[in-house]
Motif scaffolding. Structure first.
Motif, PDB file in Angstrom:
ATOM      1  N   SER A 227      37.363  46.432  47.310  1.00 29.64           N
ATOM      2  CA  SER A 227      37.994  45.123  47.205  1.00 29.64           C
ATOM      3  C   SER A 227      39.275  45.045  48.030  1.00 29.64           C
ATOM      4  O   SER A 227      40.010  46.027  48.168  1.00 29.64           O
ATOM      5  N   VAL A 228      39.557  43.857  48.537  1.00 24.65           N
ATOM      6  CA  VAL A 228      40.829  43.607  49.197  1.00 24.65           C
ATOM      7  C   VAL A 228      41.966  43.654  48.173  1.00 24.65           C
ATOM      8  O   VAL A 228      43.014  44.236  48.424  1.00 24.65           O
ATOM      9  N   THR A 229      41.749  43.049  47.019  1.00 26.58           N
ATOM     10  CA  THR A 229      42.817  42.919  46.040  1.00 26.58           C
ATOM     11  C   THR A 229      42.711  43.979  44.951  1.00 26.58           C
ATOM     12  O   THR A 229      41.621  44.424  44.579  1.00 26.58           O
ATOM     13  N   PHE A 230      43.870  44.361  44.423  1.00 26.04           N
ATOM     14  CA  PHE A 230      43.959  45.383  43.379  1.00 26.04           C
ATOM     15  C   PHE A 230      44.948  44.876  42.330  1.00 26.04           C
ATOM     16  O   PHE A 230      46.159  44.914  42.533  1.00 26.04           O
ATOM     17  N   GLY A 231      44.404  44.345  41.240  1.00 23.89           N
ATOM     18  CA  GLY A 231      45.241  43.778  40.191  1.00 23.89           C
ATOM     19  C   GLY A 231      45.729  44.827  39.214  1.00 23.89           C
ATOM     20  O   GLY A 231      45.171  45.932  39.120  1.00 23.89           O
TER      21      GLY A 231
ATOM     22  N   GLY B 121      40.852  36.970  33.874  1.00 20.54           N
ATOM     23  CA  GLY B 121      39.768  37.182  34.832  1.00 20.54           C
ATOM     24  C   GLY B 121      40.066  36.710  36.233  1.00 20.54           C
ATOM     25  O   GLY B 121      39.152  36.595  37.056  1.00 20.54           O
ATOM     26  N   VAL B 122      41.330  36.438  36.533  1.00 21.40           N
ATOM     27  CA  VAL B 122      41.716  36.000  37.883  1.00 21.40           C
ATOM     28  C   VAL B 122      42.555  37.104  38.505  1.00 21.40           C
ATOM     29  O   VAL B 122      43.738  36.935  38.820  1.00 21.40           O
ATOM     30  N   THR B 123      41.936  38.258  38.709  1.00 17.23           N
ATOM     31  CA  THR B 123      42.672  39.430  39.179  1.00 17.23           C
ATOM     32  C   THR B 123      43.153  39.261  40.618  1.00 17.23           C
ATOM     33  O   THR B 123      44.142  39.887  41.011  1.00 17.23           O
ATOM     34  N   ALA B 124      42.477  38.439  41.410  1.00 19.63           N
ATOM     35  CA  ALA B 124      42.902  38.224  42.796  1.00 19.63           C
ATOM     36  C   ALA B 124      44.277  37.564  42.860  1.00 19.63           C
ATOM     37  O   ALA B 124      44.968  37.656  43.876  1.00 19.63           O
TER      38      ALA B 124
ATOM     39  N   LYS C 199      47.188  44.807  47.915  1.00 19.64           N
ATOM     40  CA  LYS C 199      46.039  44.463  48.748  1.00 19.64           C
ATOM     41  C   LYS C 199      45.774  45.543  49.789  1.00 19.64           C
ATOM     42  O   LYS C 199      46.702  46.030  50.445  1.00 19.64           O
ATOM     43  N   ALA C 200      44.507  45.887  49.930  1.00 21.08           N
ATOM     44  CA  ALA C 200      44.100  46.851  50.951  1.00 21.08           C
ATOM     45  C   ALA C 200      44.472  46.318  52.327  1.00 21.08           C
ATOM     46  O   ALA C 200      44.217  45.160  52.650  1.00 21.08           O
ATOM     47  N   GLY C 201      45.089  47.186  53.127  1.00 22.67           N
ATOM     48  CA  GLY C 201      45.480  46.787  54.472  1.00 22.67           C
ATOM     49  C   GLY C 201      46.686  45.887  54.530  1.00 22.67           C
ATOM     50  O   GLY C 201      46.987  45.310  55.586  1.00 22.67           O
TER      51      GLY C 201
END
Length: 346
Positions: free
Chosen positions: A92-96, A106-109, A116-118
């Motif tokens: 995943s791009v996002t890491f909550g 449920g809105v971890t983004a 965030k990756a990168g």
């Protein structure tokens, strides 16, 4: 392993290959050897100054790699399967954080302390987060998905951002079967959305893009019609907006029929405001929704979608043949190519 090679971004077009330390994987962490990283438009925006992020850092968030080490204890994929060395994975791009009100909803983004990756600073506790490197460290708790053997790297890598974001947009749009769908912007995300709408058996799928090459690609991905601009006299049930153009969105909203749904995912950089007539929204019972990134469930959904359609649509044509890390600066700062995505094989 003490170090690896990464393309470190130091601001503007300053990108240089450097030796970067590799942390020892902690319990549940996963160390991955990068096989292929595709170049998302947001990284090009970072280099051009259209978006900001910590600097110096290692860019790249559409990445596929194979696991080389796992910290003590077990690590599992987002679908519950155990992870082991040798498996190909995307993440995943996002890491909550998993504990704030948004994560619990449920809105971890949109986590209040999302990482965030990168996108993380090189001197942070997740400095080795970007795909423009030989190795990436995936922290315990980050959503990871296993890539099936029959899905090529060129198809799998964009699942980490573009295809999963489209899965989130399609989910927000609701069922598409029998509906009139217009997709504005036929880049990487728009083409995936065209394919998703065609697969869902929408009654029509109109792809709108001023670029003739992209319109040709849209036909290959299931568009029933293509156009250089929106037809103001035509009605649609669903508008999927990936161009980021306020002018195109303004025109697209006017084409929505009664109970039409607009899902916006392309406006990730500043543009001019859009005027919405409240009377029209009320009388036509319109819904205007936004999608930014995606949730962990969309990652395996994207891989499943790509696997199911890999022989129906020419996904590999969307990603150029891989280049080297040394060539990355020119790809990030130069003009776009004929394919929606460049790729790097570190």
């Amino acid at each position: 392993m003490d170090s690896t090679v990464a393309a470190v971004w130091r601001g503007g077009e300053d990108i240089a290959l450097c030796e970067v330390p590799v942390p020892v994987p902690q319990p549940g962490d996963v160390l991955v050897r990068v096989r292929l990283a595709t170049v998302c438009g947001s990284d090009r925006h970072t280099v051009s100054g259209r978006r900001s992020q910590p600097c110096p850092s290692i860019l790249g968030h559409e990445t596929v790699g194979h696991i080389v080490a796992i910290g003590a204890g077990r690590a599992r994929a987002v679908d519950g399967r155990p992870l082991r060395p040798g498996q190909r994975v995307v993440w995943s791009v996002t890491f909550g954080c998993g504990t704030c009100d948004r994560c619990r909803a449920g809105v971890t983004a949109k986590c209040r302390t999302v990482r965030k990756a990168g996108h993380e600073a090189l001197d942070s506790d997740w400095g080795l987060s970007g795909g423009y490197a030989r190795h990436v460290l995936l922290p315990h708790g980050l959503a990871i998905a296993i890539v099936d053997d029959d899905l090529p790297d060129k198809i799998a890598a964009p699942a980490a951002c573009a295809t999963s974001t489209v899965m989130a947009a399609i989910e927000r749009a609701g069922h598409l079967t029998g509906r009139r769908v217009v997709v504005v912007g036929a880049g990487m995300l728009g083409l995936a959305a065209v394919a998703a709408a065609a697969t869902a058996e929408a009654s029509e799928v109109v792809a709108v893009d001023p670029n003739p090459r992209r319109r040709d690609l849209a036909r290959l991905f299931g568009a029933t019609e293509v156009a250089a601009s929106l037809d103001a006299d035509r009605n649609h049930d669903v508008l999927l907006e990936f161009s980021g153009s306020s002018a195109a969105l303004q025109q697209g909203l006017r084409t929505l029929d009664v109970q039409g749904v607009a899902v916006l995912a392309g406006a990730v950089a500043p543009d001019s405001p859009v005027t919405v007539d409240p009377e029209t929204v009320v009388r036509r019972q319109l819904s205007v929704l936004g999608v930014h990134n995606y949730e962990p469930r969309h990652l395996p959904a994207a891989l499943s979608f790509l696997t199911a359609t890999r022989t129906r649509f020419p996904w590999s044509e969307l990603v150029a043949d891989p280049r080297t890390l040394a060539e990355l600066p020119a790809l990030l700062a130069g003009p776009g190519g004929p394919s929606p995505r460049y790729s790097i094989a570190p």
